[in-house]
Design an enzyme around this catalytic site. Structure first.
Site, mmCIF file in Angstrom:
data_model
loop_
_atom_site.group_PDB
_atom_site.id
_atom_site.type_symbol
_atom_site.label_atom_id
_atom_site.label_comp_id
_atom_site.label_asym_id
_atom_site.label_seq_id
_atom_site.Cartn_x
_atom_site.Cartn_y
_atom_site.Cartn_z
ATOM 1 N N LYS A 34 0.834 -1.215 0.000
ATOM 2 C CA LYS A 34 0.000 0.000 0.000
ATOM 3 C C LYS A 34 0.869 1.266 0.000
ATOM 4 O O LYS A 34 0.649 2.196 -0.767
ATOM 5 C CB LYS A 34 -0.927 -0.028 1.219
ATOM 6 C CG LYS A 34 -1.766 1.215 1.408
ATOM 7 C CD LYS A 34 -2.726 1.445 0.264
ATOM 8 C CE LYS A 34 -3.309 2.837 0.331
ATOM 9 N NZ LYS A 34 -4.180 3.150 -0.801
ATOM 10 N N TYR A 46 0.322 14.201 -14.628
ATOM 11 C CA TYR A 46 -0.185 15.564 -14.803
ATOM 12 C C TYR A 46 0.493 16.528 -13.837
ATOM 13 O O TYR A 46 0.385 16.360 -12.621
ATOM 14 C CB TYR A 46 -1.698 15.606 -14.592
ATOM 15 C CG TYR A 46 -2.442 14.882 -15.677
ATOM 16 C CD1 TYR A 46 -2.717 15.506 -16.890
ATOM 17 C CD2 TYR A 46 -2.848 13.561 -15.509
ATOM 18 C CE1 TYR A 46 -3.384 14.835 -17.900
ATOM 19 C CE2 TYR A 46 -3.512 12.878 -16.520
ATOM 20 C CZ TYR A 46 -3.773 13.526 -17.700
ATOM 21 O OH TYR A 46 -4.410 12.851 -18.710
ATOM 22 N N CYS A 76 -4.165 10.814 1.725
ATOM 23 C CA CYS A 76 -3.280 9.652 1.614
ATOM 24 C C CYS A 76 -1.835 9.977 1.235
ATOM 25 O O CYS A 76 -0.921 9.680 1.995
ATOM 26 C CB CYS A 76 -3.871 8.648 0.629
ATOM 27 S SG CYS A 76 -5.381 7.906 1.268
ATOM 28 N N ARG A 121 -8.554 17.609 2.952
ATOM 29 C CA ARG A 121 -7.339 17.310 3.709
ATOM 30 C C ARG A 121 -6.101 17.593 2.852
ATOM 31 O O ARG A 121 -5.980 17.093 1.733
ATOM 32 C CB ARG A 121 -7.368 15.851 4.192
ATOM 33 C CG ARG A 121 -8.370 15.662 5.319
ATOM 34 C CD ARG A 121 -8.464 14.226 5.793
ATOM 35 N NE ARG A 121 -9.289 13.390 4.948
ATOM 36 C CZ ARG A 121 -9.658 12.142 5.253
ATOM 37 N NH1 ARG A 121 -9.259 11.597 6.382
ATOM 38 N NH2 ARG A 121 -10.414 11.447 4.443
HETATM 39 N N1 LIG Z 1 -9.610 8.146 1.833
HETATM 40 C C1 LIG Z 1 -9.019 7.399 0.929
HETATM 41 O O1 LIG Z 1 -9.066 7.676 -0.267
HETATM 42 C C2 LIG Z 1 -8.260 6.169 1.348
HETATM 43 C C3 LIG Z 1 -7.903 5.234 0.375
HETATM 44 C C4 LIG Z 1 -7.220 4.092 0.781
HETATM 45 C C5 LIG Z 1 -6.864 3.911 2.117
HETATM 46 N N2 LIG Z 1 -7.213 4.863 3.031
HETATM 47 C C6 LIG Z 1 -6.856 4.626 4.421
HETATM 48 O O2 LIG Z 1 -8.024 4.168 5.100
HETATM 49 C C7 LIG Z 1 -8.037 4.646 6.449
HETATM 50 C C8 LIG Z 1 -9.323 5.423 6.703
HETATM 51 O O3 LIG Z 1 -9.314 6.577 5.865
HETATM 52 P P1 LIG Z 1 -10.622 7.450 5.635
HETATM 53 O O4 LIG Z 1 -10.278 8.457 4.612
HETATM 54 O O5 LIG Z 1 -11.784 6.556 5.449
HETATM 55 O O6 LIG Z 1 -10.728 8.162 7.082
HETATM 56 P P2 LIG Z 1 -11.963 8.969 7.682
HETATM 57 O O7 LIG Z 1 -11.373 9.935 8.620
HETATM 58 O O8 LIG Z 1 -12.857 9.426 6.598
HETATM 59 O O9 LIG Z 1 -12.766 7.852 8.502
HETATM 60 C C9 LIG Z 1 -12.303 7.240 9.660
HETATM 61 C C10 LIG Z 1 -13.492 7.022 10.594
HETATM 62 O O10 LIG Z 1 -13.114 6.193 11.684
HETATM 63 C C11 LIG Z 1 -13.832 6.608 12.839
HETATM 64 N N3 LIG Z 1 -13.197 6.036 14.019
HETATM 65 C C12 LIG Z 1 -12.035 6.372 14.624
HETATM 66 N N4 LIG Z 1 -11.787 5.572 15.658
HETATM 67 C C13 LIG Z 1 -12.782 4.669 15.713
HETATM 68 C C14 LIG Z 1 -13.075 3.550 16.557
HETATM 69 N N5 LIG Z 1 -12.258 3.166 17.548
HETATM 70 N N6 LIG Z 1 -14.216 2.853 16.322
HETATM 71 C C15 LIG Z 1 -15.035 3.212 15.312
HETATM 72 N N7 LIG Z 1 -14.806 4.243 14.489
HETATM 73 C C16 LIG Z 1 -13.694 4.957 14.677
HETATM 74 C C17 LIG Z 1 -13.829 8.109 12.716
HETATM 75 O O11 LIG Z 1 -14.833 8.697 13.512
HETATM 76 C C18 LIG Z 1 -14.039 8.289 11.217
HETATM 77 O O12 LIG Z 1 -15.420 8.410 10.901
HETATM 78 C C19 LIG Z 1 -6.757 5.470 6.600
HETATM 79 O O13 LIG Z 1 -5.759 4.632 7.120
HETATM 80 C C20 LIG Z 1 -6.417 5.846 5.183
HETATM 81 O O14 LIG Z 1 -5.056 6.069 4.996
HETATM 82 C C21 LIG Z 1 -7.917 5.977 2.678
#
Ligand SMILES: NC(=O)c1ccc[n+]([C@@H]2O[C@H](COP(=O)([O-])OP(=O)(O)OC[C@H]3O[C@@H](n4cnc5c(N)ncnc54)[C@H](O)[C@@H]3O)[C@@H](O)[C@H]2O)c1
Length: 440
Positions: A210, A257, A266, A335
């Site tokens: 990843k 790009y 990310c 972000r």
């Molecule tokens: N956003 C993307 O495009 C993307 C793509 C691939 C991987 N990721 C990875 O996925 C992970 C999540 O990213 P995201 O963008 O969805 O984050 P986000 O901030 O949108 O969502 C995370 C959620 O987790 C909740 N949370 C935190 N602690 C918790 C707990 N103990 N129990 C239940 N809920 C809890 C928060 O309230 C929040 O709603 C990160 O590690 C990120 O790097 C993100």
């Protein structure tokens, strides 16, 4: 299958909804009661194309539910996805407190076999920490309930997340427990009917895949941004250069790009986290990635610098129209968005801003706070009135073919500063504009 998703953000909500879409019984947990309330009332806390309809359909079918009740969530799924945030800590490392808290809750409350799946982007070695956290919780209550920990990093792109999840390029499953691998194969079978896309690896390799993927994509962007800055000085056109190298199949067209820097939840954090892991865990100095990050930090100021230069170093009292706030199109995610660096540069130099974004204005207002120097307008053309320039920051489709006559009429002077190279310079200049783009 019964699936619990811990963390109902961009990744958790999309994953949970798509897993429900193919027939699974999914419960999404979040600690944020506001998010869960919005979802329970039929709303959706984020903007992601196609997601709202899919959520509604699966809720109506009884396959998708939401809760803040940890105990209910742990009891629900045989498969427990951890999809909570892993934001950067002060030193650049990934902050693991949310992942470990989720793991501890599972360990504290589970009563039967669970496959605990790390879907969050987590440093190499995290699965071992999750394993240990669960083991500790089980030991505390003298239980020896069986479980397996799997790494299943997510590759979806915001803005096309539903499509990416439903039709993945690949599904990486890092595991050693055969029963867990079997369950993961079954869970993902509906997403790979055309051909096998599941790559089974050891856990550590899955975790590194990843970071390697995001680091490579960030590297391509910073590379092109540096070449764009060079092309400008040398009198070359980076768009020609892009086509000239993209046509080489060893290079390809994707992610070449140039622009005003990468942002989002990310790339910035994952590049920093990988540099940090290498330094602290392996004593390695990742020089390429350090340069990638530095080049990106500089590139976020490229639009501010162009404006300052254009106005002889003095932006005091100037006013600018901004099109685009989100870090990329089709999302409301702000972000690390380059627009934030630009707005802060402009305000610090004494300028004011009127901005339009199709989806991210509410989020931008939340991040920037109420500031009378930044106005938001619902119609993109309403941003233009009395502005000294139009600045393009995000490449939303609605900005691609605007009414240039109207832009000229409403701006104070015909100046476009394009951070995404949306327009043909010859055409725009032919329309009577001064046009400053990236690397052209
Ligand atoms: N956003 C993307 O495009 C993307 C793509 C691939 C991987 N990721 C990875 O996925 C992970 C999540 O990213 P995201 O963008 O969805 O984050 P986000 O901030 O949108 O969502 C995370 C959620 O987790 C909740 N949370 C935190 N602690 C918790 C707990 N103990 N129990 C239940 N809920 C809890 C928060 O309230 C929040 O709603 C990160 O590690 C990120 O790097 C993100």
């Amino acid at each position: 299958m019964k699936v619990t998703v811990v963390g109902t953000g961009y990744v958790g909500l999309v994953s949970g909804t798509c897993l429900a879409e193919v027939g699974n019984d999914v419960l999404c947990l979040d600690v944020d009661p506001n998010k869960i309330r919005i979802l329970e009332e039929g709303g959706i806390p984020i903007f992601e194309p196609g997601l709202k309809e899919m959520v509604a359909r699966n809720v109506a079918a009884g396959r998708l539910r939401f809760t803040t009740d940890v105990e209910r969530a742990v009891h629900h799924g045989t498969i427990q996805f951890i999809a909570v945030g892993t934001p950067p800590d002060e030193d650049g490392s990934a902050d693991m407190q949310y992942v470990l808290a989720a793991a501890r809750s599972i360990g504290r409350l589970m009563t039967d076999y669970k496959v605990v799946v790390d879907k969050s982007t987590v440093p190499v070695g995290t699965a071992d920490r999750v394993q240990a956290a669960i083991a500790e919780e089980l030991a505390l209550r003298g239980a020896n309930t069986p479980y397996a920990v799997v790494s299943n990093p997510e590759f979806l792109k915001e803005g096309a997340a539903v499509e990416d999840f439903m039709r993945p390029d690949r599904i990486v499953v890092g595991a050693s427990d055969q029963q867990a691998i079997h369950l993961m194969r079954a869970l993902y079978a509906p997403f790979q009917r055309n051909h096998e896309r599941l790559i089974v690896t050891d856990v550590r390799s899955a975790e590194l895949i990843k970071y390697a993927a995001n680091a490579m994509l960030a590297t391509r962007i910073s590379f092109m941004n540096e070449l764009a800055n060079l092309a400008e000085k040398l009198g070359a056109d980076i768009e020609m250069v892009r086509q000239g190298i993209g046509s080489d199949p060893r290079i390809g067209y994707h992610f070449l790009y140039p622009g005003c820097g990468y942002g989002g939840s990310c790339f910035p954090k994952d590049v920093k986290a990988l540099i940090h892991t290498a330094a602290t865990e392996a004593g390695l100095d990742l020089q390429v990635l350090k340069a990638v990050e530095q080049a990106n930090e500089a590139q976020k100021h490229v639009l501010g610098n162009k404006l300052r230069q254009r106005f002889d170093g003095n932006l005091q009292g100037r006013h600018f129209a901004l099109w685009g706030l989100a870090f990329k199109p089709n999302t409301d995610d702000m972000r690390e968005a380059p627009s934030l660096a630009l707005i802060r540069d402009l305000l610090a130099a004494g300028a004011t801003v009127t901005a339009h974004d199709p989806e991210a204005m509410r989020e931008a207002r939340r991040v920037l706070g109420d500031d009378p120097r930044v106005r938001y307008v619902d119609q993109q053309n309403d941003a233009l009135d009395g502005a000294d320039a139009l600045v393009i920051v995000t490449e939303w489709k609605a900005f691609r073919s605007p009414d240039f006559d109207l832009i000229k009429e409403r701006l104070r002077q015909p100046l476009i500063v394009d951070g995404r190279n949306l327009y043909d310079p010859v055409f725009v200049r032919g329309m009577g504009f001064e046009y400053l783009a990236i690397g052209r």
